[in-house]
Design an enzyme around this catalytic site. Structure first.
Site, PDB file in Angstrom:
ATOM      1  N   ASP A 367      80.085  29.670 -79.288  1.00 38.32           N
ATOM      2  CA  ASP A 367      79.133  30.609 -80.388  1.00 38.32           C
ATOM      3  C   ASP A 367      79.680  29.987 -81.915  1.00 38.32           C
ATOM      4  O   ASP A 367      79.971  30.658 -82.922  1.00 38.32           O
ATOM      5  CB  ASP A 367      79.621  32.078 -80.533  1.00 38.32           C
ATOM      6  CG  ASP A 367      79.738  32.629 -79.186  1.00 38.32           C
ATOM      7  OD1 ASP A 367      78.793  32.122 -78.207  1.00 38.32           O
ATOM      8  OD2 ASP A 367      80.332  33.525 -78.859  1.00 38.32           O
ATOM      9  N   GLU A 565      69.729  35.896 -76.244  1.00 40.49           N
ATOM     10  CA  GLU A 565      70.902  35.983 -77.375  1.00 40.49           C
ATOM     11  C   GLU A 565      71.139  34.926 -78.505  1.00 40.49           C
ATOM     12  O   GLU A 565      70.473  33.813 -78.396  1.00 40.49           O
ATOM     13  CB  GLU A 565      72.051  36.399 -76.844  1.00 40.49           C
ATOM     14  CG  GLU A 565      72.966  35.335 -75.992  1.00 40.49           C
ATOM     15  CD  GLU A 565      74.129  35.785 -75.293  1.00 40.49           C
ATOM     16  OE1 GLU A 565      74.384  36.965 -74.995  1.00 40.49           O
ATOM     17  OE2 GLU A 565      74.931  34.865 -74.880  1.00 40.49           O
TER      18      GLU A 565
END
Length: 693
Positions: A367, A565
């Site tokens: 991420d 996401e």
């Protein structure tokens, strides 16, 4: 032009059955000399389209105008309105693949989709989209909000009139089993890149063995033919794929098939494309490669002490027609040796700047997020060693962010009891809003990953590397002042991966959340809302869902599997793209993209066009599985880069890296350009021409 894939119109109809001639034909098609036992002569209303051997000839352009093809016997005359594709047509192969024995390599969820390949040279087919599928059926949401994954097999492509293409395919359930006997899935597409699923077509109550579809030149309608168990064949005609004539027993149009010699490819159906159709498809779905570099000519005035190398760029040209303007470096010694005091033309060796980043670059840092802030780069990410700490590092260059070159500082520690912020800490992002720096991140509020909630933290001091300069994280509130995913209302309700962007003077946030609908919970979807820039932790509109995982590539793993996401906005000129990650976190992770249509409202779901295929997947970069949760950063020179994470074939810890971002010929982004595609090694050294006037 004759080739090995031309057809012969040879099947002789029986009494009472129409004779079949496709509306779209290829040059070299051999017309029959006998119909129902009688000799036949052929005539055409467009000169130059037929030779003395009853073979169709090629028009002098990409496709002929419609003309009348007439067959005459002693008793009958048959008229067919047809068009012929040009001599330089290119064969397109449509097929599915066999799944790999290791589902982390290529599972049935992605193998059971339409794949495309182009006959680029000598009957060799080159797979498009790096061998990955390009058309996937949507999940079935009729029984639950989580939906059930759908697959397809035996895709059949055909031309629509007056333009575009259609695709029919057999539907499969998530287990790869036949679904809905006698029904076919129907799609429409203008360009074989963007597809619209139109629904199911019911043809019969029996199982369909094989089928085909082409526009019928005799009746000027689409003719769908199929065979059933026992060998009986039927056909129907339709003009709109909504209303169908009664089924008749008789022959179906034969399909042109070939073994395209692509690894794991099933038998392919072939469709002839015009040159321009094939060129567009190849430029849009083929691997884009550097083909040349144009060295600039620098004009300077006599007496200039040094040419402005830093402000001049070389033009790198690519196979799709795009251009990337690249920085250059020169030897200081060679530059100093130039005598620029006299008019003339001088040569100077230069090296095109190649931006290669290693993979892994930042280990156990999924991420990832990079921000250029006040002249320095800041890197922040999830810590894949427990996922409970958030570290930050800083450097003067992107290369300086690599492990071992930049020290890390611990900002937040979810292992230490700290009120509600004890547990997982995920996906931090740094955003400057109204001149203030904020960190958006997801933090568990109950020491369990199922309680992770979106938070916003303001930098109240001056140093992002100093934990004391950050305020206390705030949980994000809806417009009524309640938490957007309140565990008091529903246990196991999470919100995560919140990102921020501005569009036409309005501030927005987008995040991932699996919303409950009564007792039924959807898979994690993307929601969007407006905020006020002075309080980015508070929504000012109701959330709107703009994306859910609906295809095999973002549901890879089961009947109801995967997430949507990791959204991030990429703005260039007047276009707004949103990348997001789909499927399951691990080797099957992928990157999809949404584009906001021109003048579209971000709060209107239909204003976002979602690609039917992923832009980044496990076939994109060799040895890097599950690429995803990416973002983009523009460096101090104005160059764009894709920051992402990936993992190994068996999953495990995820690692971050960076790749140059390339802009395709149509202005869309390429996320997975490989080093040799970005710049050919033999073109790295160029010769500049300096003209002194």
């Amino acid at each position: 032009m004759l080739d090995s894939y031309q057809r012969t119109l040879s099947n002789d109809p029986s009494d009472g059955e129409e004779w079949q001639v496709p509306y779209y034909l290829t040059p070299g098609t051999i017309l029959p000399s006998v119909i129902r036992g009688e000799a036949v002569t052929w005539q055409v209303s467009l000169s130059g389209m037929l030779n003395d051997d009853a073979i169709l000839l090629a028009p002098s352009y990409e496709m002929s105008a419609e003309f009348l093809l007439t067959a005459s016997t002693s008793n009958e005359q048959y008229n067919f309105a047809v068009r012929v594709i040009g001599a330089d047509h290119v064969w397109l192969a449509g097929y599915t693949r066999q799944p790999d024995s290791n589902p982390n390599v290529y599972s049935r969820f992605v193998a059971s989709s339409l794949h495309l390949a182009l006959n680029t040279r000598d009957n060799e087919f080159e797979p498009l989209n790096s061998g990955y599928g390009v058309l996937f059926p949507k999940a079935d949401y009729s029984a639950s909000t989580a939906g059930e994954t759908r697959l397809l097999t035996e895709p059949r492509l055909f031309r629509r009139h007056p333009q575009g293409f259609g695709v029919l395919a057999k539907p499969l359930n998530y287990a790869g089993e036949a679904l809905h006997a006698g029904e076919l899935l129907y799609f429409e597409t203008e360009d074989l890149v963007h597809y619209e699923e139109k629904g199911m077509i019911k043809l019969t109550d029996a199982e369909i063995e094989d089928f085909s579809c082409e526009r019928d030149a005799a009746v000027q309608a689409y003719r769908i033919g199929w065979s059933e168990q026992g060998g009986r064949t039927y056909w129907v005609t339709t003009e709109d794929f909504i209303h169908f004539a009664p089924a008749k027993e008789g022959h179906e149009f034969p399909i042109t098939q070939a073994d395209v010699s692509i690894s794991d490819a099933n038998m392919a159906q072939l469709l002839a494309l015009t040159t321009s159709e094939a060129e567009y498809l190849y430029k849009k779905l083929g691997r884009v490669r550097n083909v040349s570099v144009q060295a600039p000519t620098i004009m300077i005035r006599q007496g200039t002490t040094s040419p402005p190398i830093d402000s001049i760029r070389a033009a790198a040209h690519y196979s799709d027609g795009s251009i990337s303007y690249k920085r250059m470096t020169v030897s200081e010694d060679e530059l100093a040796a130039l005598d620029l005091s006299k008019p003339g033309e001088y040569k100077l060796n230069a090296r095109v700047v190649r931006t290669n980043f290693p993979y892994p670059m930042m280990r156990t840092r999924p991420d990832p997020f990079v921000l250029l802030y006040q002249g320095r780069y800041y890197f922040i990410a999830t810590d894949d060693d427990g996922q409970r700490r958030i570290y930050i590092r800083s450097a003067e260059t992107l290369e300086g962010l690599e492990d071992g070159r930049a020290a890390e500082t611990l900002l937040w520690d979810g292992n230490l009891p700290s009120g509600e912020r004890h547990g997982q800490h995920w996906a931090p992002e740094l955003h400057v809003i109204n001149g203030k720096l904020y960190c958006f991140l997801a933090i568990s509020v109950n020491n369990d990953w199922r309680g992770v909630q979106a938070h916003v933290v303001e930098l109240t001091g001056t140093d992002p590397m100093n934990p004391a300069h950050w305020d206390t994280p705030r949980r994000v509130l809806n417009r009524h002042g309640k938490f957007i995913a309140d565990l008091a209302d529903r246990e196991h309700s999470i919100s995560l991966d919140m990102t921020y962007f501005e569009h036409k003077g309005q501030s927005y946030v987008c995040w991932s959340q699996p919303v409950w609908f009564g007792d039924d919970r959807e898979l994690a979807s993307l929601y969007i809302a407006t905020i006020h820039p002075d309080e980015p932790w508070r929504l000012t509109s109701d959330p709107v869902r703009i994306c859910r995982n609906e295809y095999g590539w973002d549901r890879n793993g089961g009947a109801a599997s995967g997430v949507s996401e990791g959204a991030y906005i990429l703005k260039r000129d007047d276009r707004l793209f949103m990348v997001f990650s789909g499927s399951n976190v691990g080797p099957n992770y992928t990157v999809g993209i949404l584009e906001l249509i021109a003048e579209g409202d971000p709060l209107e779901p239909n204003a976002w066009r979602k690609s039917n295929y992923p832009l980044m997947h496990s076939l994109s970069l060799p040895g890097q599985y599950g690429p995803g949760h990416n973002m983009f950063v523009q460096d101090e020179h104005g160059d764009w880069y894709n920051v992402y994470h990936a993992c190994g074939i068996d999953g495990g810890r995820r690692n971050a890296s960076i790749r140059p971002l390339h802009w395709r010929f149509d202005g869309s982004p390429i996320l997975d350009m490989r080093d040799e595609e970005d710049l050919l090694p033999e073109l790295e050294t160029i010769t500049l021409t300096i003209k002194v006037q």
